[in-house]
Design a protein around this motif. Structure first.
Motif, mmCIF file in Angstrom:
data_model
loop_
_atom_site.group_PDB
_atom_site.id
_atom_site.type_symbol
_atom_site.label_atom_id
_atom_site.label_comp_id
_atom_site.label_asym_id
_atom_site.label_seq_id
_atom_site.Cartn_x
_atom_site.Cartn_y
_atom_site.Cartn_z
ATOM 1 N N TYR A 97 12.014 5.749 -1.236
ATOM 2 C CA TYR A 97 13.201 4.288 -1.668
ATOM 3 C C TYR A 97 14.594 4.090 -2.743
ATOM 4 O O TYR A 97 15.497 3.868 -2.425
ATOM 5 N N ARG A 98 14.506 5.352 -1.649
ATOM 6 C CA ARG A 98 16.059 6.034 -2.154
ATOM 7 C C ARG A 98 16.808 6.054 -1.108
ATOM 8 O O ARG A 98 17.266 5.341 -0.942
ATOM 9 N N LEU A 99 16.267 5.957 -0.065
ATOM 10 C CA LEU A 99 16.852 5.497 1.576
ATOM 11 C C LEU A 99 16.968 4.958 1.964
ATOM 12 O O LEU A 99 18.276 4.243 2.052
ATOM 13 N N SER A 100 15.902 3.884 1.004
ATOM 14 C CA SER A 100 15.828 2.671 1.394
ATOM 15 C C SER A 100 17.896 1.541 1.028
ATOM 16 O O SER A 100 18.324 0.686 1.081
ATOM 17 N N ALA A 101 18.343 1.786 -0.291
ATOM 18 C CA ALA A 101 19.467 1.669 -1.106
ATOM 19 C C ALA A 101 21.080 2.327 -0.061
ATOM 20 O O ALA A 101 21.763 1.560 0.433
ATOM 21 N N TYR A 102 20.605 3.076 1.063
ATOM 22 C CA TYR A 102 21.781 3.487 1.942
ATOM 23 C C TYR A 102 21.243 2.318 3.245
ATOM 24 O O TYR A 102 22.070 2.265 3.770
ATOM 25 N N ILE A 103 20.381 2.299 3.395
ATOM 26 C CA ILE A 103 19.436 1.218 4.424
ATOM 27 C C ILE A 103 19.970 -0.393 4.017
ATOM 28 O O ILE A 103 20.481 -1.422 5.128
ATOM 29 N N GLU A 132 11.268 15.281 7.663
ATOM 30 C CA GLU A 132 11.763 15.905 6.565
ATOM 31 C C GLU A 132 12.934 15.498 5.225
ATOM 32 O O GLU A 132 12.685 15.465 3.924
ATOM 33 N N LEU A 133 13.157 14.586 6.198
ATOM 34 C CA LEU A 133 14.649 14.230 4.732
ATOM 35 C C LEU A 133 13.809 12.801 4.179
ATOM 36 O O LEU A 133 13.633 12.588 3.156
ATOM 37 N N LEU A 134 12.803 12.238 4.351
ATOM 38 C CA LEU A 134 12.182 11.070 4.053
ATOM 39 C C LEU A 134 11.097 12.023 2.959
ATOM 40 O O LEU A 134 11.352 11.591 1.467
ATOM 41 N N LYS A 135 11.052 12.964 3.315
ATOM 42 C CA LYS A 135 10.037 13.960 2.127
ATOM 43 C C LYS A 135 11.105 14.532 1.016
ATOM 44 O O LYS A 135 11.075 15.109 -0.030
ATOM 45 N N THR A 136 13.123 15.282 1.112
ATOM 46 C CA THR A 136 12.845 15.631 0.099
ATOM 47 C C THR A 136 13.854 14.644 -0.592
ATOM 48 O O THR A 136 13.825 14.800 -1.182
ATOM 49 N N VAL A 137 13.655 13.547 0.345
ATOM 50 C CA VAL A 137 15.076 12.261 -0.300
ATOM 51 C C VAL A 137 13.918 10.959 -0.771
ATOM 52 O O VAL A 137 14.079 10.363 -1.820
ATOM 53 N N GLY A 138 12.977 10.736 -0.051
ATOM 54 C CA GLY A 138 11.946 9.391 -0.430
ATOM 55 C C GLY A 138 12.528 8.335 -0.079
ATOM 56 O O GLY A 138 13.789 7.985 -0.016
ATOM 57 N N PRO A 175 0.865 -1.138 0.026
ATOM 58 C CA PRO A 175 -0.127 0.062 0.449
ATOM 59 C C PRO A 175 0.544 1.381 -0.060
ATOM 60 O O PRO A 175 2.183 1.430 0.229
ATOM 61 N N HIS A 176 0.222 2.449 -0.126
ATOM 62 C CA HIS A 176 1.069 3.802 -0.418
ATOM 63 C C HIS A 176 0.921 4.420 1.216
ATOM 64 O O HIS A 176 -0.075 4.141 2.192
ATOM 65 N N LEU A 177 1.767 4.433 1.686
ATOM 66 C CA LEU A 177 2.090 4.829 2.947
ATOM 67 C C LEU A 177 2.321 6.535 3.050
ATOM 68 O O LEU A 177 3.295 6.989 2.373
ATOM 69 N N THR A 178 2.146 7.005 4.230
ATOM 70 C CA THR A 178 2.249 9.038 4.472
ATOM 71 C C THR A 178 3.968 8.394 5.246
ATOM 72 O O THR A 178 4.285 7.052 5.312
ATOM 73 N N HIS A 179 4.097 9.362 5.045
ATOM 74 C CA HIS A 179 5.951 9.671 5.357
ATOM 75 C C HIS A 179 6.019 9.608 7.071
ATOM 76 O O HIS A 179 6.776 8.550 7.323
ATOM 77 N N GLU A 180 4.654 9.920 7.811
ATOM 78 C CA GLU A 180 4.810 9.008 9.343
ATOM 79 C C GLU A 180 5.059 7.803 9.374
ATOM 80 O O GLU A 180 5.523 6.667 9.752
ATOM 81 N N GLN A 181 4.020 7.108 8.732
ATOM 82 C CA GLN A 181 3.925 5.386 7.950
ATOM 83 C C GLN A 181 5.141 4.973 7.378
ATOM 84 O O GLN A 181 6.146 3.893 8.204
ATOM 85 N N GLN A 182 5.817 5.448 6.705
ATOM 86 C CA GLN A 182 7.348 5.019 6.140
ATOM 87 C C GLN A 182 8.181 4.933 7.883
ATOM 88 O O GLN A 182 9.106 4.359 7.674
ATOM 89 N N LEU A 183 8.688 6.289 8.169
ATOM 90 C CA LEU A 183 9.262 5.927 9.442
ATOM 91 C C LEU A 183 8.441 4.911 10.177
ATOM 92 O O LEU A 183 10.254 4.316 11.217
ATOM 93 N N GLY A 184 7.191 5.020 10.540
ATOM 94 C CA GLY A 184 6.959 3.808 11.681
ATOM 95 C C GLY A 184 7.256 2.473 10.894
ATOM 96 O O GLY A 184 8.011 1.914 11.809
#
Length: 333
Positions: free
Chosen positions: A41-47, A33-39, A7-16
């Protein structure tokens, strides 16, 4: 095939979700804010490098170890952000160096080829016959029968795109016929530079290569192909720091280059980014001795973020004690 049902997740749900998988977070508003700026899926590559591996017995037959969604203990959102920011700086620094290489080699290619034939870039007889005849697509699906036809199509596309440039308009208003190579190179991109260099005669390749401290035009041609790939990663903001490039850099005899690059000739591993960065540093120095780009990169890499289990040596292929090597310590002349 499995249907995609996430499902689509809000930024708060993504962080959660990330916190639920074990990622530490001390500042939720900043993380959102970083999730909003970077996204996400993109941050997932660094995780990804910090996700736990599944047991060895379940990895049998896999080309790469499979990871679970669980993030290793001790990894925080601050770690991931610092790694992302380091990678961003690395790409920008590399683009700066690639500009020097691209402009410098354009100039040298135009000079060497233009000395024999000012229209050598569009005349097959002024290029290497075997390279020009190399088949592109044996299936016939493409309209190019060989590398020269593919090059001409690329060149014509670039020329058309530059038709409104002042220098092109001026030339066409004043002179008949095709643009000479010393004008045409001004609208080459790195891919065009690499492709035309690969079609040059061996004599012309070697002449250009020797001028930048490389005793093999074939080796320089391979480097340009590799560098075009790195350039595209940087220009399109793709992850670079722990990338395993599509092309492993060609091994070379240390005698083919100057002493500062000799250590990289047979260095392993070659599937990581270090050798590409070393070649880039070497070419920048050869093309513009006044630049201190290698020292700039050295400074950046020495500031690699302090994160458990990752490092330039382990993940980028840097040799031990790399920062003491002459390639990275010599100052500009």
């Amino acid at each position: 095939m499995v249907a995609y049902t996430k499902p689509h997740l809000t930024h708060e749900q993504q962080l959660g979700q990330l916190v639920g998988r074990g990622l530490g977070c001390s500042d939720e508003p900043a993380a959102i804010e970083l999730l909003k700026t970077v996204g996400y899926y993109r941050l997932s590559a660094y995780i990804y490098p910090f996700r736990e591996l599944i047991p060895d017995n379940l990895n049998v037959g896999r080309s790469a170890p499979y990871r679970t969604d669980r993030i290793r203990d001790g990894i925080t959102f601050d770690h991931i952000e610092s790694l992302w920011r380091f990678d961003r700086k690395l790409r920008l620094v590399c683009l700066d160096a690639i500009e020097t290489v691209e402009i410098g080699l354009r100039s040298r290619l135009a000079y060497v080829l233009g000395l024999r034939d000012r229209l050598g870039h569009v005349r097959r007889e002024s290029l290497d016959a075997d390279a020009c005849a190399r088949p592109i697509d044996p299936s016939g699906a493409l309209r190019y029968r060989n590398a020269f036809e593919q090059w001409l199509a690329k060149y014509e596309t670039l020329e058309h795109g530059a038709r409104s440039e002042d220098y092109v308009v001026h030339h066409k208003q004043k002179y008949d016929g095709p643009l000479p190579i010393w004008i045409a190179v001004e609208f080459f991109d790195f891919g065009a530079l690499s492709r035309l260099f690969a079609l040059l005669t061996r004599q012309d390749q070697n002449s250009i290569a020797r001028d930048v401290g490389v005793h093999s035009g074939v080796l320089l041609a391979a480097w340009l192909r590799d560098m075009n790939y790195i350039r595209n990663l940087c220009a399109h903001h793709a992850r670079l720091w722990n990338r395993q490039p599509t092309y492993k850099p060609r091994k070379f005899n240390p005698a083919q280059v100057g002493p500062s690059l000799g250590h990289a000739g047979q260095l392993e591993p070659r599937h990581k980014i270090y050798v590409h960065l070393a070649v880039l540093a070497y070419l920048v120095r050869a093309l513009d001795p006044r630049q201190n780009w290698p020292l700039t990169l050295r400074t950046l890499v020495k500031k690699f973020p302090d994160i458990p289990s990752v490092s330039p040596v382990k993940d980028m292929g840097f040799p031990l004690e790399w920062s003491d090597l002459p390639l990275w310590t010599m100052r500009s002349t």
